[in-house]
Design an enzyme around this catalytic site. Sequence first.
Site, PDB file in Angstrom:
ATOM      1  N   ASP A 103       4.369   0.940  -1.863  1.00 16.73           N
ATOM      2  CA  ASP A 103       3.545  -0.264  -1.749  1.00 16.73           C
ATOM      3  C   ASP A 103       3.828  -1.239  -2.883  1.00 16.73           C
ATOM      4  O   ASP A 103       3.884  -2.463  -2.676  1.00 16.73           O
ATOM      5  CB  ASP A 103       2.063   0.097  -1.685  1.00 16.73           C
ATOM      6  N   ARG A 104       4.032  -0.710  -4.093  1.00 16.62           N
ATOM      7  CA  ARG A 104       4.365  -1.578  -5.227  1.00 16.62           C
ATOM      8  C   ARG A 104       5.725  -2.231  -5.020  1.00 16.62           C
ATOM      9  O   ARG A 104       5.911  -3.412  -5.329  1.00 16.62           O
ATOM     10  CB  ARG A 104       4.331  -0.777  -6.528  1.00 16.62           C
ATOM     11  N   ASP A 123      -2.601  -5.477  -8.082  1.00 14.63           N
ATOM     12  CA  ASP A 123      -2.996  -4.896  -6.797  1.00 14.63           C
ATOM     13  C   ASP A 123      -4.246  -4.052  -7.019  1.00 14.63           C
ATOM     14  O   ASP A 123      -4.211  -3.029  -7.709  1.00 14.63           O
ATOM     15  CB  ASP A 123      -1.860  -4.046  -6.235  1.00 14.63           C
ATOM     16  N   THR A 126      -7.480   1.485  -4.325  1.00  7.39           N
ATOM     17  CA  THR A 126      -8.055   2.720  -4.858  1.00  7.39           C
ATOM     18  C   THR A 126      -7.647   2.882  -6.315  1.00  7.39           C
ATOM     19  O   THR A 126      -8.452   3.250  -7.167  1.00  7.39           O
ATOM     20  CB  THR A 126      -7.583   3.918  -4.026  1.00  7.39           C
TER      21      THR A 126
END
Length: 246
Positions: A103-104, A123, A126
């Site tokens: 995702d990063r 970002d 969670t």
Amino acid sequence: MNILVDLGNSRLKWAQQAAGLWRTDAALLNGQEDIVPLLNRSWRELTAPRQVIVCSVSAPQRLLALEQWVQTHWSVKPHIVRAQAEQLGVKNRYRDPQQLGADRWAALIGARGLGTSATCIVDCGTAVTVDALSAQGEFLGGVIFPGLRLLRASLAQGTQGIDATEGDAADCPARSTADGVAAGTFFGLAGAVERLLEEYRRTLGGTMPVLLTGGDAPLLAPRLRVATTLVPDLVLKGLARIAGTL
């Protein structure tokens, strides 16, 4: 049409992408391990895509279930995105590039598609990640720390007398334990992000844009005392750029 998927720890996010079409949606996972019922509810009316591009930081069994659902219902083998040493103008300076979360990596590629200046990406999911991207397209590194939900859960689990009751983060100083937890974690998170941005400016320059993304980004943005740009679909934008090369 492509379907772009960001499978996180607490949310499933996706976009339908085609010429003239960009439609995003999301669903909460709510801790459920079996995501098939959620996929049945959320995706059964979608038009079968040409490609499905996925990044995941979720449990392997969730990703496997998603892959199997896509192949069963759409007869498409998903492309699973993983960090690389270099892709689409972004160079990965992690010691082991493959250790960087998918995702990063997608967010970095999305950011590079929006401009070529040095950029900081925050970002807020969670976990919170704060990543540095140089003007030359080098991912210089970043930090990871607990997001709001994890901060509050850790207090409830690790102390006596503090439970998981929802409080009001607007009161600071707070006048109840629940409000104290809500405000302390919220302002503490904002303060941590601001301090990190101050550190990053020493490397990237004082005028670096800050891109804010993730589920808690809309909550955090008004509390930050620095200029930010809210890009809620930054990871999906990165996946769209990757899809264009496949």
